[in-house]
Design an enzyme around this catalytic site. Sequence first.
Site, PDB file in Angstrom:
ATOM      1  N   LEU A 160       0.838  -1.204   0.000  1.00  0.00           N
ATOM      2  CA  LEU A 160       0.000   0.000   0.000  1.00  0.00           C
ATOM      3  C   LEU A 160       0.871   1.252   0.000  1.00  0.00           C
ATOM      4  CD1 LEU A 160      -3.060   0.435  -0.049  1.00  0.00           C
ATOM      5  CD2 LEU A 160      -2.961   0.906   2.393  1.00  0.00           C
ATOM      6  N   GLY A 161       1.694   1.382  -1.038  1.00  0.00           N
ATOM      7  CA  GLY A 161       2.441   2.614  -1.254  1.00  0.00           C
ATOM      8  C   GLY A 161       1.622   3.566  -2.109  1.00  0.00           C
ATOM      9  N   ILE A 192       1.286   3.721  -5.327  1.00  0.00           N
ATOM     10  CA  ILE A 192       0.540   3.031  -6.378  1.00  0.00           C
ATOM     11  C   ILE A 192      -0.599   2.218  -5.783  1.00  0.00           C
ATOM     12  CG2 ILE A 192       0.679   1.233  -8.157  1.00  0.00           C
ATOM     13  CD1 ILE A 192       3.577   2.218  -8.677  1.00  0.00           C
ATOM     14  N   ILE A 222       1.633  -5.123 -11.600  1.00  0.00           N
ATOM     15  CA  ILE A 222       2.285  -3.933 -12.152  1.00  0.00           C
ATOM     16  C   ILE A 222       3.486  -3.557 -11.270  1.00  0.00           C
ATOM     17  CG2 ILE A 222       0.448  -2.943 -13.541  1.00  0.00           C
ATOM     18  CD1 ILE A 222       0.985  -1.975  -9.906  1.00  0.00           C
ATOM     19  N   ARG A 254       6.992  -5.776 -10.253  1.00  0.00           N
ATOM     20  CA  ARG A 254       8.125  -6.286 -11.030  1.00  0.00           C
ATOM     21  C   ARG A 254       7.860  -7.756 -11.309  1.00  0.00           C
ATOM     22  NH1 ARG A 254       9.706  -1.689 -12.247  1.00  0.00           N
ATOM     23  NH2 ARG A 254      11.670  -0.768 -11.546  1.00  0.00           N
ATOM     24  N   GLU A 293      12.521  -9.645 -19.537  1.00  0.00           N
ATOM     25  CA  GLU A 293      11.977  -8.596 -20.397  1.00  0.00           C
ATOM     26  C   GLU A 293      12.972  -8.238 -21.501  1.00  0.00           C
ATOM     27  OE1 GLU A 293      10.568  -5.303 -18.046  1.00  0.00           O
ATOM     28  OE2 GLU A 293       9.090  -6.542 -17.018  1.00  0.00           O
ATOM     29  N   HIS A 315       5.504  -3.637 -20.204  1.00  0.00           N
ATOM     30  CA  HIS A 315       6.095  -2.794 -19.155  1.00  0.00           C
ATOM     31  C   HIS A 315       5.901  -1.311 -19.498  1.00  0.00           C
ATOM     32  CE1 HIS A 315       9.371  -2.716 -15.814  1.00  0.00           C
ATOM     33  NE2 HIS A 315       8.540  -1.693 -15.697  1.00  0.00           N
TER      34      HIS A 315
END
Length: 316
Positions: free
Chosen positions: A154-155, A157, A232, A234, A263, A281
């Site tokens: 819960l940062g 983003i 979303i 890593r 990636e 990404h």
Amino acid sequence: MSQKPAVLLSHPMIGPMQPVLEGAYEVHRFWDHADPAAFLAGPGQAVRAIVHAGEFRLDPAVLGQMKNLGLIANVSVGYDGVDVPWCRANGIEVTHSRGLNADDVADHAVGMLIAGWRGIVEGDQMVRAGTWTLTDRMRPRASLRGKKAGIVGLGHIGEAVGRRLEAFGMTVNWWGHREKPGAPWPMAASLLDLARDTDALMVCCRASPQTEKLISAEVIDAVGPRGAVINISRGQVVDEEALIAALKAGRLGLAGLDVFAQEPTPAERWADVPNTVLTPHSAGGTVDSIPLMVASCLENLRCFFAGEPLPTPVAD
């Protein structure tokens, strides 16, 4: 000999920053040097700051050879490729673009959830392929309203995702490695408890050794055949092999992935994986957020060379 401070661009992905740096700095590009050891022993000794894309690993063995290095300025919000404790122990500051693309990433995460949940990608393919029949309308999808969203991390983003899903009428809960006093939603007792009690698990946590394959086979199975996993964060935060196996076996309903273990991810890896929404990404990079992140990086560089407090140092 140039009197400008020397900075090093670490990766071709941030090569476009070179023109905006050259007015104030002597700019080196690490990928231009066929013999990195010769660069480190020569011009690299003058480098005082590295401009970096935080998802790529910076080897401390390389950093340790640049004796005048004092700053790693991440253009990105993430900094998982930087060994922050090592840098601090060796007198190197680390900065990042804190929270500047949170809204864009949250929009993308919710977009992937809606696209998967309501079958928007499959519907588009059906219309284009000419296989749409009127009976397809008699196989309706479930609404998001009244469903449960579980947010991992819960940062900036995670909060932005939660507020958007709340607006869709979803119940929001969350879990993280640390409690967050004043959080707007209840914190689950454990990640597994969150996964068991969610319809959509939104993976928004920071990548670190502590979160490597945090979304394990057990967590994925707990979300279940009617649930969704949206990542979303890593790629390494999700056990990708377990996710693919669960999707193929029908033990997980759907997945939306903007990030991958490798990636670019090989196309053939996903050719026969059902119920997925995949993007390259791209969640955090918009024409609005990228200039903000570049400006943040430039301001951190300016303050470092001016001996002023750094605006956005890594906090942990």
